[in-house]
Structures are given as structure tokens and as C-alpha cells.
Design a protein around this motif. Structure first.
Motif, PDB file in Angstrom:
ATOM      1  N   VAL A   1       0.831  -1.205   0.000  1.00  0.00           N
ATOM      2  CA  VAL A   1       0.000   0.000   0.000  1.00  0.00           C
ATOM      3  C   VAL A   1       0.866   1.254   0.000  1.00  0.00           C
ATOM      4  CG1 VAL A   1      -1.596   1.351   1.414  1.00  0.00           C
ATOM      5  CG2 VAL A   1      -2.034  -1.079   1.014  1.00  0.00           C
TER       6      VAL A   1
ATOM      7  N   ALA B   1      -5.597   1.701   2.059  1.00  0.00           N
ATOM      8  CA  ALA B   1      -5.900   0.260   2.044  1.00  0.00           C
ATOM      9  C   ALA B   1      -7.370   0.018   1.704  1.00  0.00           C
ATOM     10  CB  ALA B   1      -5.562  -0.356   3.398  1.00  0.00           C
TER      11      ALA B   1
ATOM     12  N   GLU C   1      -7.733   0.187  -2.030  1.00  0.00           N
ATOM     13  CA  GLU C   1      -7.255  -1.045  -2.664  1.00  0.00           C
ATOM     14  C   GLU C   1      -8.253  -2.179  -2.459  1.00  0.00           C
ATOM     15  OE1 GLU C   1      -4.310  -3.766  -4.468  1.00  0.00           O
ATOM     16  OE2 GLU C   1      -5.069  -1.737  -4.732  1.00  0.00           O
TER      17      GLU C   1
END
Length: 476
Positions: free
Chosen positions: A57, A95, A98
Motif C-alpha cells: 500500500v 488500504a 485497494e
């Protein structure tokens, strides 16, 4: 007597040699006993799943879903105890983005937005600003992405992870020169697999397929984690697909799924390649598997069109209904799915609605994908002269970036055919089939039928295009 003396000397010499040998062995044995035992160099323990995802990340590279879940859980727990940790809020927000990308669960967008803005409230920092740029790109809000990305760059000009978000924003806005400039700056600051993958995307948009393929091959070879390598292999498979190499594309997609079973884009890619190879049952299964875990509207369109091609209209309608539901859900989470919805409406719904949607999208963010979709929607409503303007933008190297797309060439050729520009139409339809003879089962069939109807036409030069005719301008 002399012989006896000689024998005695030999005996004494033998005793001395044996004694020395025994002493030497004893010394050697003692030395060996004193040496430390052989040490096996211990292998570095594999980083914890959360640590693996944190590295991914932070570097802006793909992360495995289980690792992401571990990272998110750890950061959420940490922030309950330490809510003033701006860095952790930024990591958590990125995060979440993602996670949304990997699962197509747009509910994570709101969580990401809240975490990243909390990070900024605690302390203005480039990580949170860059995260908001990544989030805006994921939502297809490229102007907002550019605003956040430029703010992050101003705060920390040498923070390399800001530049991929800027490249995506410039590309979405159709500014390919600025995207290339951002790539050059990125390559000055950083090297490695993630940068090579980013370079591949820019080269692909500029029509430099061989350079793009070479960069992706190097990126996949140098990737440190399976999820990262799988993603680069999927992109390499997509490049192979775009040039019509079904077998190579399928190999890349299969390897990506083998390495990372959660690589759903590669599963959808398998569906594409298997359908082109005539293995339709396997293709349907691959699409279904991709949609089950990553229900992206684009996958639903592709599967629905495959069902239609096979004469399964009811099954196609189920997929189209799924697409509409996903678009509505995405809109609630602030995601812009107007492009895919406009493409769907132009071919399978209400073309007039597609023109309205895509016209508004063009005014907001005039990328070449929007130009192509708007041109085709205008063609479907019978406005072919206006359609030609946008179809040319999508295929013009100076303004469109030079991407070699069979679909764009097909759209341009069909519009020209309707305008009775037979020679250009024939050339562009042939170009579409040269670029990728398998780009779409139904469209390939339509292109071949159109070419047969055109027959042999004079091989005239294409008309010189007036630069003003292809310069992006506001739609209506």
C-alpha cells in the motif's frame, strides 16, 4: 654391520614419521574440536500478512486480499487506541481504496474518504493527499484526483508515489502530454517493477505496444509479492489480447490466476480469450467466477454480450440487470460509472440517454474512451456527422494519445460507412480486424459483413483531417 646400521636408521625414521603423523592428527582433531559448529544462515522470517500489505500500500502496488484484510484490521485496532496517528489514518484510507478495487465493493470508498480526511485533520500530509487522489481516480473523478495530486506534489515534490495518481488523472482528462511528463518525473525519482508497470500503461496509450510489453515483462520478473506479479501478468495478458494473440493472452491470464486466485481481472480475461478460441463453456465459467467475487459492470456487459451472441437472450438480460444494479450502487458511493452505462445504453438500451450521459461526461473529463463512446452513441441516434468528430478524436494520434484499439477503429469505420465514405470506412474496418481479429464476437461479424457489402472500392487516400475538427471541445 653396515647393513644392520642402515636398517636401524630406517626403523628410527619410520617411528618419527608415524609419531609426527599421529601428533598432527591430534592437533588437527583438537583444532576441529575448537572450531565453532557449522552455522546454517537462518532464513529471514516471512513478513506478517499485514506487513506485506503495508509495504504494498505504501508503494502503491497491488496487495493480496488476505494481507489487506489483516492490515485493515490491525490499523483499525491501532487507531482506536491512537486516534491522533495521521500516518495510520492515511494508510488505512489507502488500504480501503485497494480493497474496493480488488473486490468492487464501493462501500469501501466512503470509509476511505473518511479515513483520509481524518488524517488531514490531524496533520496535513502528502500521504493523505495522495490517497485522496488515488480514491478520486478509483471513482473516475479525474479533475478531483488532479487537484489532490497536485496538492500532494506541492507539499512533497520528491514523494514518488504521488506521480502514478497524477498520471491516471491526466490520462482520464485526455492530457497525454502531461501524463508523459509525470512519468518522466516518476522515473527520475524511482525505478523498479511498479514504475515499469506504470511506464507500460503510458506507452500503451501512446501506441508503443512493444515498449509496453517489455516493461511489463520486466515488472513481472522483478515483482516481490505474488499479488503484484499476478497483476503485472494480467496487464501483459491484456496487451496480448489487444493485439489479437489469444493463446499468449490466455497463458498470461492463467498464470496470473495460478499465482493469485483472487486475480479476478485475469479470470475475466480468460473468459475473453476462451470465447475467442471457441471454448465458450469455459469462457462462461471464467466470467461467472470473476463476477462472483468482483462484480464489475464491465464484466457483466461482456458476459451479457457473449450470451447474446450465443442466442441466450434471457441470460444476457440477467447480466444487464446486474450491471444496472451495480451502477446504481456505485453512484451511491460516489463512483462515476457514466462511461460504462453510456456504452451499455448505446448498444443495448436507450441511445438518446447514452448521448446525454456521455455528453455530460465529455464536458467533465474528455478522455479518449469517452470520445469513442460518445461518437458511437451519436451514431446510434443517427447523428453521424457529429459522431464522426468524436470517433476521429478517439483515433487521432495527436489528440487521442495513439492507442491502437480495434473497437475504436471499428466504430470509426462503421460511422464512415453510414456517411458513404466508403474508402475510409473499408480501411478502418480492415484496420480493426488487423489490430485484433477477435475483439468482439458480434462486432467482428458485423465488420466482416460491412466489408463484404462495401466490396472493392477505390484505394483513395484518406481525407486530410482539419485540426479543428478533432480538437476536443465542449459537447453542445
Amino acid at each position: 654391520m653396515e647393513n644392520q646400521a642402515t636398517e636401524n636408521r630406517r626403523a628410527r625414521l619410520h617411528v618419527r614419521v608415524v609419531t609426527a603423523a599421529v601428533a598432527g592428527c591430534a592437533v588437527l582433531g583438537t583444532a576441529l574440536m575448537l572450531l565453532p559448529p557449522e552455522r546454517r544462515v537462518p532464513r529471514s522470517p516471512a513478513p506478517a500478512p499485514g506487513a506485506q500489505a503495508l509495504s504494498a500500500v505504501a508503494a502503491g502496488v497491488p496487495a493480496a486480499l488476505p494481507d489487506l484484510a489483516a492490515l485493515i484490521g490491525a490499523r483499525e485496532s491501532h487507531l482506536r487506541r491512537h486516534p491522533e496517528d495521521a500516518e495510520s489514518w492515511a494508510v488505512l484510507g489507502t488500504a480501503y481504496v485497494e480493497q474496493a478495487r480488488r473486490t468492487a465493493d464501493t462501500a469501501f470508498y466512503a470509509k476511505a474518504d473518511g479515513s483520509l480526511r481524518t488524517s488531514l485533520q490531524v496533520r496535513r500530509n502528502a500521504a493523505a493527499l495522495g490517497g485522496l487522489a488515488v480514491l478520486a481516480n478509483a471513482r473516475r473523478d479525474f479533475r478531483t484526483a488532479l487537484t489532490w495530486g497536485e496538492a500532494a506534489r506541492e507539499l512533497e515534490p520528491k514523494r514518488w508515489t504521488t506521480y502514478p495518481a497524477l498520471i491516471d488523472a491526466y490520462t482520464g482528462l485526455g492530457d497525454y502530454k502531461a501524463a508523459h511528463g509525470a512519468l518522466e518525473r516518476l522515473m527520475e525519482l524511482r525505478s523498479g517493477p511498479a514504475v515499469r508497470a506504470r511506464a507500460a500503461a503510458v506507452y500503451r496509450d501512446r501506441g508503443r505496444r512493444e515498449d509496453a510489453a517489455a516493461q511489463l515483462a520486466d515488472a513481472a520478473a522483478g515483482a516481490r509479492a505474488p499479488a503484484e506479479r499476478a497483476e503485472y501478468l494480467e496487464r501483459a495478458g491484456q496487451l496480448a489480447w489487444e493485439r489479437g494473440d489469444r493463446e499468449d493472452a490466455l497463458r498470461h491470464f492463467q498464470e496470473a490466476v495460478r499465482i493469485d486466485p483472487d486475480q479476478r481481472a485475469a479470470q475475466a480475461g480468460q473468459g475473453r480469450a476462451l470465447a475467442a478460441l471457441g471454448r465458450t463453456t469455459e469462457a462462461l465459467n471464467a466470467y461467472r467466477m470473476a463476477l462472483a467475487k468482483q462484480p464489475l459492470p464491465q464484466y457483466a456487459v461482456e458476459l451479457g454480450e457473449l450470451y447474446e451472441y450465443l442466442g441466450l437472450g434471457q441470460a444476457a438480460r440477467v447480466q444487464y440487470d446486474l450491471l444496472l444494479a451495480r451502477v446504481r450502487s456505485a453512484a451511491v458511493s460516489g463512483a462515476d460509472e457514466e462511461l460504462v452505462l453510456g456504452q451499455f445504453e448505446a448498444d443495448h438500451g436507450d441511445p438518446a440517454s447514452a448521448v446525454r450521459r456521455l455528453g455530460a461526461e465529455w464536458r467533465r473529463q474528455p478522455g479518449i474512451a469517452v470520445a469513442d463512446a460518445l461518437g458511437w452513441a451519436l451514431h446510434r441516434t443517427g447523428e453521424d456527422r457529429e459522431a464522426l468528430r468524436y470517433a476521429r478524436i478517439a483515433t487521432d494520434k495527436a489528440h487521442g494519445g495513439g492507442v491502437r484499439s480495434a473497437l475504436y477503429a471499428y466504430h470509426l469505420g462503421m460511422i464512415e460507412r453510414e456517411l458513404e465514405q466508403h474508402a475510409p470506412a473499408r480501411r478502418h474496418l480492415q484496420e480493426a480486424l488487423r489490430i485484433n481479429p477477435y475483439f468482439s464476437p458480434s462486432r467482428v461479424r458485423a465488420a466482416r459483413e460491412a466489408l463484404a457489402a462495401l466490396g472493392d472500392v477505390p484505394d483513395q487516400d484518406l481525407p486530410v483531417t482539419d485540426a479543428k475538427a478533432v480538437t476536443p471541445r465542449p459537447y453542445r
